[in-house]
Design a protein around this motif. Structure first.
Motif, PDB file in Angstrom:
ATOM      1  N   LEU A 156      42.047  37.517  42.040  1.00 58.15           N
ATOM      2  CA  LEU A 156      41.946  38.808  41.377  1.00 58.15           C
ATOM      3  C   LEU A 156      42.271  39.926  42.356  1.00 58.15           C
ATOM      4  CD1 LEU A 156      38.578  38.304  39.429  1.00 58.15           C
ATOM      5  CD2 LEU A 156      40.896  38.002  38.561  1.00 58.15           C
ATOM      6  N   SER A 157      43.025  40.904  41.893  1.00 62.03           N
ATOM      7  CA  SER A 157      43.289  42.110  42.668  1.00 62.03           C
ATOM      8  C   SER A 157      43.201  43.288  41.704  1.00 62.03           C
ATOM      9  CB  SER A 157      44.678  42.037  43.315  1.00 62.03           C
ATOM     10  OG  SER A 157      45.689  42.153  42.328  1.00 62.03           O
ATOM     11  N   PRO A 158      43.151  44.512  42.209  1.00 59.77           N
ATOM     12  CA  PRO A 158      43.045  45.664  41.305  1.00 59.77           C
ATOM     13  C   PRO A 158      44.184  45.771  40.293  1.00 59.77           C
ATOM     14  CG  PRO A 158      42.537  46.304  43.555  1.00 59.77           C
ATOM     15  CD  PRO A 158      43.071  44.895  43.618  1.00 59.77           C
TER      16      PRO A 158
END
Length: 202
Positions: A156-158
């Protein structure tokens, strides 16, 4: 003056050869070998038979992990191998350790900076089916390297979500997948969804 200049160049090139080395990380070696994730010197001067029959014009690297074992990298028949020389109380011999399987064929004078290796049977050199990825730094080759290993977790990343990245054999071998499960297929370059019966590209 020209002789002094030429001598300076030769001394500089010699210093480069002396200081050239590779440093390994990621090796999954037998415990008796000691730590193999260390630096290996370029062409350290061993005269063992294997190294005399290595591919012409190729480099080799060696070090000593303890007082008994001296592992070394060399290329033979366009395949990079790691073996170790052992010496114990006036007895000596060689053991097979690893073989580079990706890239399987190498035309480079130095081993790849990133490769997939397979453990070998110590006594006869037969493949064992145990694989690992190894990273080298230093005087290694960046021209022909292995593909990055599959990612088996959601990242997950922004700005994005990265699905697990696996080949079709691994996907189809998933035990009891839940309907609606998603994964990125490296082979088909698509997102696959399990519909309750089979995995299919979106």
């Amino acid at each position: 003056m020209k002789k002094l200049y030429s001598l300076a160049i030769l001394m500089f090139l010699a210093s480069l050869s002396i200081n050239a080395q590779i440093t390994a990380s990621g090796i999954q070696n037998p415990s008796y070998m000691g730590n193999m994730n260390v630096s290996y010197s370029l062409n350290p001067g061993y005269v063992w038979h294997d190294l005399q029959t290595r591919d012409i014009g190729t480099d080799y690297y060696g070090t000593s992990t303890n007082n008994t074992y001296t592992p070394y990298y060399f290329r033979k028949n366009n395949t990079w191998l790691i073996k170790t020389h052992w010496n114990f109380e006036s007895y000596y011999g060689f053991l097979y350790l690893f073989k580079l399987v990706e890239p399987a064929v190498s035309n480079e004078t130095s081993p790849p900076c990133f490769g997939k290796w397979e453990s070998l049977d110590e006594n006869n050199g037969n493949p064992t089916g145990n694989f690992f990825y190894m990273t080298l730094t230093g005087t290694c080759s960046t021209l022909n390297n292995a593909s990055p290993p599959p990612v088996n977790a959601i990242l997950l990343s922004p700005n994005s979500i990265s699905l697990p990245q696996r080949d079709n054999t691994s996907i189809n071998a998933t035990l009891n997948p839940t309907t609606g499960s998603m994964v990125w297929s490296i082979d088909d370059a698509c997102v696959k969804v399990f519909n309750g019966t089979s995995w299919n590209c979106l």
